[in-house]
Design an enzyme around this catalytic site. Structure first.
Site, PDB file in Angstrom:
ATOM      1  N   HIS A 113       0.795  -1.292   0.279  1.00 56.07           N
ATOM      2  CA  HIS A 113       0.003  -0.089  -0.069  1.00 56.07           C
ATOM      3  C   HIS A 113       1.282   1.061  -0.385  1.00 56.07           C
ATOM      4  O   HIS A 113       0.021   2.608   0.137  1.00 56.07           O
ATOM      5  CB  HIS A 113      -0.932   0.202   1.059  1.00 56.07           C
ATOM      6  CG  HIS A 113      -2.052   1.052   0.962  1.00 56.07           C
ATOM      7  ND1 HIS A 113      -2.418   1.778   2.118  1.00 56.07           N
ATOM      8  CD2 HIS A 113      -3.119   1.421   0.376  1.00 56.07           C
ATOM      9  CE1 HIS A 113      -3.646   2.297   1.660  1.00 56.07           C
ATOM     10  NE2 HIS A 113      -3.904   1.504   0.584  1.00 56.07           N
ATOM     11  N   LYS A 115       3.031   4.299  -1.117  1.00 58.41           N
ATOM     12  CA  LYS A 115       3.793   5.439  -2.647  1.00 58.41           C
ATOM     13  C   LYS A 115       4.896   5.956  -2.040  1.00 58.41           C
ATOM     14  O   LYS A 115       4.735   7.227  -1.585  1.00 58.41           O
ATOM     15  CB  LYS A 115       2.003   6.465  -2.754  1.00 58.41           C
ATOM     16  CG  LYS A 115       0.793   5.591  -2.964  1.00 58.41           C
ATOM     17  CD  LYS A 115      -0.267   5.394  -1.755  1.00 58.41           C
ATOM     18  CE  LYS A 115      -1.879   4.448  -2.068  1.00 58.41           C
ATOM     19  NZ  LYS A 115      -1.932   4.088  -0.427  1.00 58.41           N
ATOM     20  N   ASP A 120      17.539   9.886  -8.480  1.00 56.65           N
ATOM     21  CA  ASP A 120      18.597  10.219  -7.573  1.00 56.65           C
ATOM     22  C   ASP A 120      19.092   9.856  -6.451  1.00 56.65           C
ATOM     23  O   ASP A 120      19.697  11.150  -6.174  1.00 56.65           O
ATOM     24  CB  ASP A 120      18.427  11.456  -8.699  1.00 56.65           C
ATOM     25  CG  ASP A 120      19.046  11.187  -9.831  1.00 56.65           C
ATOM     26  OD1 ASP A 120      19.581   9.812 -10.856  1.00 56.65           O
ATOM     27  OD2 ASP A 120      19.069  12.373 -10.634  1.00 56.65           O
ATOM     28  N   HIS A 293      -9.033  11.077   1.424  1.00 56.84           N
ATOM     29  CA  HIS A 293      -8.230   9.733   1.017  1.00 56.84           C
ATOM     30  C   HIS A 293      -6.825  10.135   1.752  1.00 56.84           C
ATOM     31  O   HIS A 293      -6.253   9.456   1.967  1.00 56.84           O
ATOM     32  CB  HIS A 293      -7.929   9.548  -0.642  1.00 56.84           C
ATOM     33  CG  HIS A 293      -7.367   8.480  -1.109  1.00 56.84           C
ATOM     34  ND1 HIS A 293      -6.179   8.218  -1.146  1.00 56.84           N
ATOM     35  CD2 HIS A 293      -7.872   6.963  -0.731  1.00 56.84           C
ATOM     36  CE1 HIS A 293      -5.713   6.871  -1.497  1.00 56.84           C
ATOM     37  NE2 HIS A 293      -6.831   6.471  -1.246  1.00 56.84           N
ATOM     38  N   LYS A 295      -4.436  10.917   4.699  1.00 60.83           N
ATOM     39  CA  LYS A 295      -3.501   9.623   5.860  1.00 60.83           C
ATOM     40  C   LYS A 295      -2.453  10.950   6.740  1.00 60.83           C
ATOM     41  O   LYS A 295      -1.532  10.770   6.532  1.00 60.83           O
ATOM     42  CB  LYS A 295      -3.183   8.734   5.182  1.00 60.83           C
ATOM     43  CG  LYS A 295      -3.775   7.688   4.807  1.00 60.83           C
ATOM     44  CD  LYS A 295      -3.414   7.737   3.499  1.00 60.83           C
ATOM     45  CE  LYS A 295      -4.371   6.585   3.109  1.00 60.83           C
ATOM     46  NZ  LYS A 295      -5.674   6.600   2.695  1.00 60.83           N
ATOM     47  N   ASP A 300       0.780  19.833  18.295  1.00 65.44           N
ATOM     48  CA  ASP A 300       1.781  21.032  17.920  1.00 65.44           C
ATOM     49  C   ASP A 300       1.434  21.571  17.070  1.00 65.44           C
ATOM     50  O   ASP A 300       0.740  21.867  16.123  1.00 65.44           O
ATOM     51  CB  ASP A 300       1.858  20.910  19.385  1.00 65.44           C
ATOM     52  CG  ASP A 300       1.588  20.372  20.606  1.00 65.44           C
ATOM     53  OD1 ASP A 300       0.849  20.336  20.806  1.00 65.44           O
ATOM     54  OD2 ASP A 300       2.298  19.735  21.447  1.00 65.44           O
TER      55      ASP A 300
END
Length: 416
Positions: A113, A115, A120, A293, A295, A300
């Protein structure tokens, strides 16, 4: 040794595909030595095709290119799409591919899952945005609201090293990029900014709870404000308790969840927790403009995270995930302002439950369903044939052989 905290990083928040895809494509176009990319979803659409073309162009000019996609999330890629990459010299791997049963995908659990993109060893991207037109807001009302972070500096080298290790682990096949960044790549951090960053990953081996642990440390240390925006929110016992405890000790806890979900069961499961959270003092906002979608979280003034991990059973206990933990006041302020704007312009706050308004049976039902869902990862682990595999398409064995039933299947390797 795994990734460690680094300082001297430049960090840039990217919102949705409109900001994310052009930055990734520009980085690939400028690549000189290596491009490493992992994604859950890669679609053959107006977003996936330009990425494919950019990877092919990089490989043809001598850049080492490696692409890993999930066998469930990217199950519909055509032979032509994949073989064009392989023919150009891109190392393409499919994570845990599985033949369909009556047209249905059967590889439901333990998904790749993450991404991640590293170019380089000097620039990298971490987030929740898949390679799909669904992440372009202009594509319509079902486009997903999401985030990623672009990082330049030492943390980009850590992400590069992580992806490199993932490619080479248990892999007797072709090796993609060089073993470690070249000296001139190491020196790139001297020009980067002051931000501290840590790549935290979750796997089914030695890092099962690393992401959850970082959340717990931040939430338990929160003093004034905690904002969590999460697409699929069904946290474990310890996270739920930490969130409620923070609210009870006076922290302004704000939770942004889906109000217009792409899957209705998501809202139903979160609804079960509303009364418990509101009773503790947590403010809940439903994002209603489009499917959420993201996350991400802010604590603080100087702690933030952006990544692929939801706070739900699949992400916390089954899937391979990656989040970037960030200690940087400027980045935290940018993300916090973005989330506040979303709450003000696109969210509806869930009202508090009046005292005595919730029937006793409803509280009992919520507890039973919550405990059942929390045990779900353990039950899924009992299912047969769940050990992930990596399949490497070759030109003499069509890339989609695992779907179409080709007699001579491509090589399979155990996943790290």
């Amino acid at each position: 040794m795994g990734p460690t905290w680094t300082t001297g990083n430049q960090l840039r928040l990217l919102e949705n595909g409109e900001e994310y895809f052009p930055r990734v494509l520009a980085a690939i176009a400028g690549a000189q030595q290596s491009v490493l990319l992992e994604t859950f979803i890669l679609f053959d659409d107006e977003v996936g095709q330009p990425l494919r073309d950019a990877l092919i162009a990089a490989a043809r000019r001598g850049v080492s290119v490696a692409l890993t996609v999930d066998g469930f999330g990217s199950a519909d890629l055509s032979p032509a799409f994949l073989s064009g990459l392989v023919e150009a010299g891109v190392v393409v791997r499919l994570f845990s591919p599985r033949r369909r049963l009556v047209g249905m995908r059967t590889n439901l659990f333990r998904r790749l899952h993450r991404k991640l993109v590293a170019v380089d060893a000097s620039v990298a991207f971490v987030g929740g945005i898949n390679v799909s037109v669904q992440h372009l807001i202009d594509s319509g009302p079902l486009a997903k609201q999401d985030y990623a972070v672009e990082v330049r500096g030492p943390a980009a080298r850590e992400i590069h090293a992580f992806l490199l290790d993932a490619i080479h682990a248990n892999s007797p096949g072709p090796k993609a990029p060089p073993q470690r960044p070249a000296r001139r790549m190491r020196e790139a951090g001297a020009l980067a900014g002051p931000g501290a960053a840590l790549l935290v990953t979750r796997d089914n081996d030695r890092h099962r709870r690393d992401i959850e642990r970082q959340y717990l440390l931040a939430i338990r240390g929160a003093e004034r404000e905690l904002i969590i925006a999460n697409a699929y929110f069904l946290p474990g016992y310890r996270l739920l308790q930490a969130i409620c405890d923070a609210a009870r000790r006076g922290v302004d806890v704000q939770l942004i969840v889906q109000g217009n979900p792409d899957m209705m069961w998501v809202k139903r499961t979160v609804d079960m927790l509303y009364a418990h959270l509101r009773e503790a003092g947590v403010r809940i906002f439903e994002y209603c403009e489009r499917p959420l979608h993201g996350k991400v979280a802010v604590v603080d003034d100087d702690w933030a995270t952006v990544g692929s991990s939801n706070l739900d059973p699949l992400s916390l206990f089954l899937n391979l995930e990656a989040n970037l933990i960030i200690r940087d006041t400027a980045f935290a302020a940018t993300l916090k302002q973005n989330l506040r704007t979303r709450m003000e312009s696109s969210c509806q706050e869930v009202p508090a439950t009046p005292d005595g308004a919730r029937p006793r049976w409803q509280g009992l039902a919520t507890a039973l369903v919550f405990h059942a869902l929390r045990r779900f990862p353990a039950w899924a682990g009992w299912l047969p044939a769940h050990t992930p595999k990596l399949l490497t398409p070759t030109l003499d064995a069509p890339p989609s052989g695992w779907q179409s039933g080709v007699a001579t299947p491509p090589r399979e390797q155990d996943c790290p």
